[in-house]
Scaffold this active site. Structure first.
Site, short mmCIF file in Angstrom:
data_model
loop_
_atom_site.label_atom_id
_atom_site.label_comp_id
_atom_site.label_asym_id
_atom_site.label_seq_id
_atom_site.Cartn_x
_atom_site.Cartn_y
_atom_site.Cartn_z
N HIS A 522 -10.51 7.97 -5.46
CA HIS A 522 -11.03 7.08 -4.41
C HIS A 522 -9.91 6.60 -3.48
O HIS A 522 -10.01 6.72 -2.25
CB HIS A 522 -11.72 5.89 -5.08
CG HIS A 522 -12.33 4.91 -4.14
ND1 HIS A 522 -13.68 4.84 -3.90
CD2 HIS A 522 -11.76 3.93 -3.36
CE1 HIS A 522 -13.92 3.88 -3.02
NE2 HIS A 522 -12.77 3.31 -2.68
N GLU A 523 -8.87 6.06 -4.07
CA GLU A 523 -7.78 5.53 -3.24
C GLU A 523 -7.04 6.65 -2.51
O GLU A 523 -6.56 6.46 -1.38
CB GLU A 523 -6.80 4.72 -4.10
CG GLU A 523 -7.42 3.52 -4.79
CD GLU A 523 -8.17 2.60 -3.83
OE1 GLU A 523 -7.77 2.51 -2.65
OE2 GLU A 523 -9.15 1.97 -4.26
N HIS A 526 -8.81 7.31 0.74
CA HIS A 526 -8.35 6.40 1.80
C HIS A 526 -7.00 6.86 2.34
O HIS A 526 -6.76 6.89 3.55
CB HIS A 526 -8.21 4.97 1.25
CG HIS A 526 -9.50 4.26 1.05
ND1 HIS A 526 -10.43 4.12 2.04
CD2 HIS A 526 -10.01 3.63 -0.05
CE1 HIS A 526 -11.47 3.42 1.58
NE2 HIS A 526 -11.23 3.13 0.31
N GLU A 552 -15.28 3.40 3.92
CA GLU A 552 -15.36 3.92 2.55
C GLU A 552 -15.80 5.39 2.48
O GLU A 552 -15.85 5.96 1.38
CB GLU A 552 -16.33 3.08 1.72
CG GLU A 552 -15.84 1.68 1.42
CD GLU A 552 -14.56 1.67 0.59
OE1 GLU A 552 -14.42 2.53 -0.31
OE2 GLU A 552 -13.69 0.82 0.84
#
Length: 620
Positions: A522-523, A526, A552
Site C-alpha cells: 500500500h505505502e 503511494h 488512495e
C-alpha cells in the site's frame, strides 16, 4: 502547515541569486540542515541545529519575498516563470529543512526535538501564511490565468496542462489561506492558524507518549495463554529491553533479572506488533479488555480539550473564509461535495449493515459453541473470536503464514511485480559510493533504475519496524525530495516509506503478517506515484496537488498484487525463509477467499470513521 508553501516548492532560480546563495553556503558546513544538494545528512543533524537553520532560512525567505512582491508590483507583464517558479525558488529551502525536521519528529522523537519544533513551528506557519496571503502574488497569478487560460482557446493556450493545474490550484490555495481577508478578520485567522498547528502537534505527541507509557507485564504462563511463538518472543524481548534500561538508569538499586520467551516475564504494549497479536490470540478476556480500553483511550484525558479547541477554531476559520463548515471548506480541494459524500456513506451503510449484522450473529453463535460464556461479544472479544472462526473456516493461522513472508522474500516479490508492471529495477544502495545517511540503523535506502536505459530515476528510504518509544504509529509515505526541472539536484525524486511492522528477532529476519505485507504494498503504491512521475512542474508532480479523495487509488491498486498468483510464486513473494518451499497452494487459495471474510463489519467500521468525520466537521 497546510499552506501553499509546503506544496508550492522547488526551483533552481534560488541558486542564481548570489547574495542569498553565498549567505546560505557560508553556514552549510556547520549546520547540516542547510545542506540541501541531495538527501539529508541525518547522522549529523542535532536538535540544536534546528532553530539556527530555520531562523536563517526564514530571514532569507522574508527578504526574497519582499523583493519578489516589489518586482511583481512593478512588472504587470510577469509570466508563469516569473511568478510560479520564483515562488518555488524562495520557498524551497525552508520547505526542505522543515520537512526534514517534521520527519525526524515522527520517526525519532525526543524531548529536545519536540521543544525546538514547538519553538520554531509558529515562525514557520507565520512565514508560510505570509506567502499564501501575498496580494502581489495573487494578483499576478490571477492575471496570468485571465490572459493565458480564460481569454484563449485550448489550442491557443501556451501553458501546458501541469502549468494550468498549478495556476488553478495555487489560486484556490491562496483563497483558502486567507488572501482575501483584511483587518481584524485577517489577524484572527492568522492567530488561529498558528494555534491549530500547535494543537495538532500536541495531539500527536500526546498519543505517542501514551502509547509508549503503557505496558502490561505478564508473569504467569496462564496470562499469555494463546499467544503465538512470535508474539511471545517479541514480548520477552520487550521485557528484557525494559530490564536493561531500568538497570542502567538505577545502577545503585537492586538489579532486575531478564527472562525468556518460554518462561517470561512478558511485556505487552499498544504498538501494532504487540497489540494486534494480543487482541487476536490472548485467551484472557480480562487482559484483552485492559489492552483495548488503554488503546482506545490513549491520551484521552489530554486530547479531549484539544479536540474541542481544534473544532472550535476550524469552524471559525471556515466562517472567516465564507464557508458554513470546515467540511465545505475542505471540499474546495476535493472532487466530491458534502451532499455527495453523505449520499455515498448512507448508500454504503444501507447495503453493508444487514451483512454486518448477519456476520456478527454468526460469530456470536460460533463463540458460544466454543466456550464463550457471555450473552454478547464485547469489543475486545470480537478480534479473538474472529481469529478462531477464521482458523476454522480457512484452515490456517496467521502464525503459520509468517515464515512464508520473511522480509527478504516479500521484497523480492514486491520488486519483481514492480519490474513487470513498470519496467523498473530496484537495488539497495549498499556500495560505499551509493550509501546515504539514515536516521536509524534499521533504515535502508534503495535506488530505482529504468530497466531499458539503466538510468537512476528515483530513490526511497525504507523504515519498516516499530519503535514505540520514538516513532509514531501507523504507516505512511512522505516526500523527501520532489521532482522539479528547475531546482538544482531535483531530477531524482526521493520518498520516505514508513511502517510499524514486526522487527527481526533471535537472529531471524522480520517474519511479517500478511497484513504487514499488504501495508508495505500500500505505502509503496503511494511512493510510486511520487517517484515515477513524469511531470517536472513541481507543484503538480507526483503526489503534489492530488485531491485527497483520489490519493488512495495507487496504494489500493498495488495491494491487489499481494493476491496475484504470479507475484506469490513467479516473483517469490511467499517462500519459507528456512526451507525455501513456496506457500502451499491450498493456503494461497484460502488466503484469497479470506479477502471477503467479515467484509460487512469491516465496511461499517470504515463508514463509522467517515460519518464521524463528517459529523464533527459539518454538523458540530
Amino acid at each position: 502547515p497546510d499552506s501553499m508553501l509546503l506544496r508550492f516548492v522547488h526551483s533552481s532560480l534560488f541558486f542564481n541569486r548570489p547574495s542569498t546563495f553565498q549567505l546560505l553556503m557560508s553556514t552549510v558546513a556547520a549546520n547540516p540542515l542547510l545542506s540541501q544538494d541531495f538527501t539529508p545528512r541525518f547522522t549529523d543533524i542535532k536538535p540544536s541545529d534546528v532553530k539556527p537553520s530555520v531562523e536563517e532560512l526564514l530571514s532569507n525567505l522574508d527578504t526574497d519575498l519582499s523583493k519578489l512582491e516589489e518586482t511583481l508590483s512593478e512588472n504587470q507583464s510577469a509570466g508563469y516563470e516569473d511568478v510560479v517558479e520564483a515562488i518555488e525558488t524562495i520557498t524551497s529551502p525552508i520547505e526542505y529543512t522543515w520537512g526534514v525536521v517534521g520527519h525526524l519528529n515522527g520517526v525519532m522523537n525526543s524531548d529536545e526535538l519536540r521543544e525546538v519544533h514547538k519553538e520554531c513551528q509558529p515562525l514557520v506557519v507565520k512565514a508560510t501564511t505570509r506567502v499564501g496571503q501575498s496580494h502581489a502574488i495573487y494578483k499576478a497569478l490571477d492575471r496570468i490565468k485571465a490572459q493565458q487560460i480564460d481569454a484563449v482557446s485550448a489550442e491557443e493556450c501556451t501553458l501546458d496542462e501541469p502549468q494550468r493545474r498549478v495556476l488553478n490550484a495555487s489560486l484556490t490555495s491562496m483563497k483558502l489561506s486567507g488572501v482575501g481577508l483584511e483587518g481584524d478578520e485577517k489577524e484572527t485567522f492568522n492567530k488561529n492558524k498558528v494555534r491549530l498547528s500547535e494543537l495538532g502537534t500536541s495531539f500527536s505527541n500526546n498519543v505517542l507518549d501514551a502509547t509508549k507509557a503503557f505496558t502490561h507485564t505478564c508473569t504467569e504462563k496462564d496470562d499469555v495463554a494463546g499467544l503465538p511463538a512470535s508474539a511471545l518472543e517479541l514480548a520477552s524481548s520487550r521485557y528484557n529491553d525494559h530490564v536493561e534500561k531500568t538497570n542502567k538508569e538505577n545502577a545503585e538499586a537492586e538489579q532486575l533479572v531478564t527472562g525468556n520467551a518460554e518462561d517470561g516475564p512478558w511485556l505487552l504494549g499498544l504498538d501494532m506488533p504487540s497489540y494486534l497479536p494480543a487482541m487476536r490470540h490472548l485467551k484472557s478476556s480480562k487482559i484483552r479488555e485492559s489492552l483495548y480500553r488503554a488503546f482506545v483511550s490513549r491520551a484521552g484525558d489530554k486530547n479531549e480539550e484539544i479536540i474541542s479547541e481544534i473544532l472550535k477554531l476550524k469552524y471559525q476559520q471556515s466562517k472567516l473564509l465564507g464557508f458554513n463548515t470546515p467540511a465545505e471548506q475542505s471540499m474546495e480541494r476535493k472532487m466530491a461535495t458534502v451532499p455527495e459524500v453523505m449520499v455515498l456513506l448512507e448508500k454504503l451503510a444501507k447495503i453493508s449493515k444487514p451483512a454486518a449484522e448477519e456476520e456478527l450473529a454468526t460469530l456470536t453463535v460460533f463463540a458460544k459453541e466454543n466456550g464463550f460464556e457471555g450473552e454478547e461479544l464485547k469489543l475486545w472479544d470480537v478480534p479473538f473470536w474472529s481469529e478462531r472462526q477464521s482458523e476454522k473456516l480457512f484452515g490456517f493461522t496467521d502464525e503459520e503464514l509468517r515464515p512464508y513472508f520473511a522480509l527478504p522474500s516479500v521484497l523480492n516479490g514486491l520488486f519483481g511485480v514492480l519490474n513487470k508492471l513498470f519496467g523498473i529495477v530496484i537495488k539497495e544502495a549498499i556500495e560505499d559510493e551509493d550509501k546515504v545517511e539514515t536516521w536509524h540503523e534499521d533504515v535502508r535506502f534503495f535506488k530505482i533504475y529504468d530497466e531499458d536505459s539503466n538510468k537512476h530515476i528515483a530513490s526511497f528510504f525504507l523504515d519498516l519496524y516499530s519503535r514505540p518509544a520514538v516513532k509514531r504509529g501507523g504507516a505512511w509515505m512522505a516526500e523527501c525530495l520532489g521532482k522539479s526541472s528547475v531546482i538544482k539536484n531535483r531530477d531524482i525524486p526521493v520518498a520516505y516509506l514508513v511502517c510499524n511492522g514486526t522487527p527481526p528477532l533471535n537472529g531471524k529476519p522480520s517474519l511479517m503478517t500478511f497484513g504487514e505485507v499488504t501495508t508495505l504494498f500500500h505505502e509503496t503504491g503511494h511512493g510510486l506515484q511520487h517517484m515515477l512521475t513524469t511531470v517536472t512542474r513541481a507543484p503538480a508532480a507526483g503526489i503534489s496537488g492530488v485531491e485527497w479523495d483520489a490519493v488512495e487509488l495507487p496504494s489500493q491498486f498495488l495491494e491487489n498484487w499481494c493476491y496475484d498468483e504470479n507475484t506469490v510464486y513467479g516473483h517469490g513473494l511467499g517462500v519459507h525463509f528456512e526451507t525455501g518451499e513456496p506457500l502451499p497452494r491450498n493456503i494461497f487459495n484460502m488466503l484469497k477467499q479470506k479477502q471477503q471474510y467479515l467484509s460487512g463489519m469491516a465496511m461499517l467500521r470504515q463508514l463509522y470513521f467517515g460519518v464521524l468525520d463528517m459529523e464533527l466537521h459539518h454538523n458540530f
